[in-house]
Write an enzyme that holds these catalytic residues in place. Structure first.
Site, PDB file in Angstrom:
ATOM      1  N   PHE A   1     -12.220  -7.742  13.230  1.00  0.00           N
ATOM      2  CA  PHE A   1     -11.050  -8.094  12.434  1.00  0.00           C
ATOM      3  C   PHE A   1     -10.767  -7.012  11.400  1.00  0.00           C
ATOM      4  CE2 PHE A   1      -9.254 -10.324   8.658  1.00  0.00           C
ATOM      5  CZ  PHE A   1      -8.020 -10.658   9.211  1.00  0.00           C
ATOM      6  N   GLN A   2      -9.547  -6.512  11.399  1.00  0.00           N
ATOM      7  CA  GLN A   2      -9.073  -5.472  10.494  1.00  0.00           C
ATOM      8  C   GLN A   2      -9.886  -4.180  10.595  1.00  0.00           C
ATOM      9  OE1 GLN A   2      -8.507  -7.161   6.503  1.00  0.00           O
ATOM     10  NE2 GLN A   2      -6.423  -7.734   7.103  1.00  0.00           N
TER      11      GLN A   2
ATOM     12  N   MET B   1      23.515  10.276   4.428  1.00  0.00           N
ATOM     13  CA  MET B   1      23.307  11.546   5.116  1.00  0.00           C
ATOM     14  C   MET B   1      23.458  11.389   6.627  1.00  0.00           C
ATOM     15  SD  MET B   1      22.898  14.727   4.486  1.00  0.00           S
ATOM     16  CE  MET B   1      22.022  15.154   2.978  1.00  0.00           C
TER      17      MET B   1
ATOM     18  N   LYS C   1     -18.148  -1.425   4.745  1.00  0.00           N
ATOM     19  CA  LYS C   1     -18.537  -2.448   3.779  1.00  0.00           C
ATOM     20  C   LYS C   1     -20.039  -2.454   3.521  1.00  0.00           C
ATOM     21  CE  LYS C   1     -17.307  -7.226   2.633  1.00  0.00           C
ATOM     22  NZ  LYS C   1     -16.591  -8.448   3.093  1.00  0.00           N
TER      23      LYS C   1
ATOM     24  N   GLU D   1       0.814  -1.215   0.000  1.00  0.00           N
ATOM     25  CA  GLU D   1       0.000   0.000   0.000  1.00  0.00           C
ATOM     26  C   GLU D   1       0.850   1.269   0.000  1.00  0.00           C
ATOM     27  OE1 GLU D   1      -2.561  -3.234   1.892  1.00  0.00           O
ATOM     28  OE2 GLU D   1      -0.489  -2.530   2.138  1.00  0.00           O
TER      29      GLU D   1
END
Length: 579
Positions: A131-132, A490, A181, A69
């Site tokens: 869940f999630q 750096m 959903k 993602e």
């Protein structure tokens, strides 16, 4: 883009849309994206967004499946920076959504228009630790321009319309839409508003005539004026107006790092970038100017070095910005103009006359000759600055160059003279490692016929190198340059200068063989470790009609100079010493 890539993204003809037809929330969302003329959606599916992806199966839209993602949102960001249009990213709930957070913050810091679409669990499960499940609107509230949690499917088209409007108007930024959903599955008649008006959101676009007159009056009599042009020039597509204003007024132009490309880097009035790793001439110009004209620049700490009271010690500061909150925020200003910088310059150009800057311009030329960007070349040792110079010379300053974050990023800013706007794509405000490579993916999708060069360090490249799969799948002809100094360059530089050479956790000698890694993905890999080898492999890479990973093994002790330490003033520059 290759023929194969075009075939992979080719979809069905655009469907007819009947307003009033009952469709699911998922179908309504995709219809909205089509009506907003979205070319690509970058994303990654999961359970909470399956209704949307099921509708996507037969959609006109082109979806690019990234391998993470974070790669998706950086690609959408690169697309947005390369085009000026909102980039669109889609992810599922929970970890899918939270994996977007770094990319959202990156876009917010650099004022990049994104529309981020996330799924969530059904509303009946919100708050149950399902869940999630993740409260992504709460998580992203501080790093989005605005965000939405959609509760009613009938509101979805209006919300999408508002999201694109908010993301792309005023000071651009990311907008997130979180869709449960059950909303994605629910049905409602589809309507899409032709216009939108968001209560409480009235961006100031056109400056007042009085403000423009005050702007002209403040600079017209200056003897040592300088323009500080930031990323706002690019956001407003004001590069032509800036060129016309500078040439008519005879005022030299400093581009901030985020503003590079907003003014031709080879122009006689161009002074390159200022600040921590800026040019000697740009910093001397700010120190000695009697008028500093900030155009779409926010006077951040990498330019002022945090010493805002001592910044521009001899100058009155004139500041133009579309975001009124930026005016006078970091430095004390004499004149402020709230409004779009393009509109401001359009009004100002007829009013401005040539300033008496002949002596000032001669002084600037003297400084440029005395202290140009430079490095110590060695016959059989490849210097990173040489690589960037070579890329610049062979592409004539006309490539789209994306960078990651670190030393290579600053060397690109120093040694690549950008001719065109929206050609430098880099994470400026947040400094996000892993950004550069997937951003190049988005830029190449946006401009399939332009040369896109991704420049990364060996550290940052390993954060998102899984997106080589997309490059191979679509045969995107990106030239992927790795400035491989086998360390976190750096960080090493700061540890050398400020921590008495106590090198703590910067060793990357155990990195993979990048040539073999590229070949494992089906991408051509090449390597060079001397100037002669570098020239040869780069010529081959440019001539090759496909993606190439080039591992440039460079000297690992090079520092980015000039440098001004945080807390010092611009006259305290560390310069390269003669050998």
């Amino acid at each position: 883009m290759s023929v194969e890539a075009a075939e992979l993204t080719q979809k069905k003809q655009m469907p007819e849309m009947t307003f009033g037809e009952e469709v699911t929330g998922a179908e309504a969302l995709l219809r909205c994206l089509i009506l907003e003329q979205v070319e690509y959606v970058f994303g990654y599916p999961g359970g909470a967004v399956l209704p949307i992806y099921d509708s996507l199966y037969s959609s006109y839209l082109d979806h690019v499946l990234t391998r993470h993602e974070q790669g998706a949102i950086h690609a959408a960001d690169g697309y947005a920076r390369a085009t000026g249009k909102p980039g669109v990213v889609m992810a599922t709930s929970g970890p899918g959504a939270t994996n977007l957070v770094t990319g959202i913050a990156t876009a917010q810091m650099d004022s990049i228009p994104l529309v981020c679409i996330t799924g969530n669990v059904a509303q009946s499960l919100i708050g149950t630790d399902a869940f999630q499940e993740a409260n992504i609107t709460g998580i992203t509230l501080p790093i989005t321009k605005h965000n939405y949690f959609v509760r009613d499917v009938r509101d979805l088209p209006r919300i999408v319309k508002e999201a694109f409007y908010i993301a792309s108007t005023g000071r651009p930024g990311p907008v997130l839409i979180d869709i449960p959903k059950d909303v994605a599955n629910a049905k409602a008649p589809f309507y899409y508003p032709e216009t939108i008006e968001v209560r409480g959101y009235k961006p100031t676009l056109t400056p007042s005539d009085d403000d423009v007159k005050a702007f002209i009056a403040a600079i017209q009599t200056a003897k040592r004026p300088v323009i500080l042009a930031g990323g706002g020039i690019l956001a407003a597509s004001a590069h032509e107006e800036l060129l016309a204003f500078a040439e008519k007024s005879r005022i030299p132009v400093i581009n901030t790092f985020m503003g590079l490309g907003g003014f031709p880097g080879t122009h006689e009035l161009a002074l390159n970038m200022p600040g921590m790793h800026g040019s000697y001439t740009a910093n001397q110009a700010l120190l000695n100017a009697d008028c500093i004209i900030g155009l779409g620049a926010r006077f951040d700490d990498r330019i002022t070095m945090g010493r805002t009271k001592e910044f521009g010690p001899n100058a009155r500061i004139v500041h133009v910005d579309i975001d009124p909150a930026e005016l006078g925020k970091n430095v004390e200003t004499a004149v402020t103009v709230a409004g779009d910088v393009k509109s401001t310059l359009i009004k100002a150009i007829p009013l401005i006359a040539a300033c008496d800057t002949a002596a000032w311009l001669e002084q600037l030329k003297t400084w440029q000759k005395e202290q140009p960007y430079r490095y110590h070349a060695e016959e059989n040792v490849l210097k990173p600055q040489q690589v960037i110079e070579m890329i610049y010379e062979t592409t004539n300053g006309e490539a789209i160059v994306t960078t990651d974050v670190g030393q290579h990023q600053m060397w690109v800013g120093q040694f690549y003279k950008f001719k065109n706007p929206r050609s430098l794509i880099s994470s400026g405000g947040l400094g996000t490692m892993g950004f550069g490579f997937p951003a190049a993916v988005g830029a190449q999708f946006a401009h399939p016929n332009r040369t896109v060069v991704s420049v990364s360090g060996d550290g940052g490249f390993q954060m998102t190198n899984q997106e080589l799969a997309i490059v191979a799948q679509y045969k995107l002809p990106i030239k992927i340059v790795i400035i491989n100094n086998q360390c976190l360059g750096m960080v090493r530089q700061w540890q050398e200068i400020f921590y008495e050479n106590r090198y703590s956790e910067i060793d990357l000698t155990c990195s993979p063989d990048f040539v073999k890694l590229a070949e494992a993905y089906g991408v051509r890999g090449m390597r060079a470790s001397t100037p002669e080898e570098a020239k040869k492999v780069w010529e081959e890479a440019l001539a090759y009609n496909g993606p190439v990973v080039i591992d440039f093994r460079v000297a690992n002790g090079e520092n980015v100079l000039p440098m001004v330490a945080t807390g010092d003033t611009l006259d305290q520059m560390m310069l390269l010493e003669d050998k």
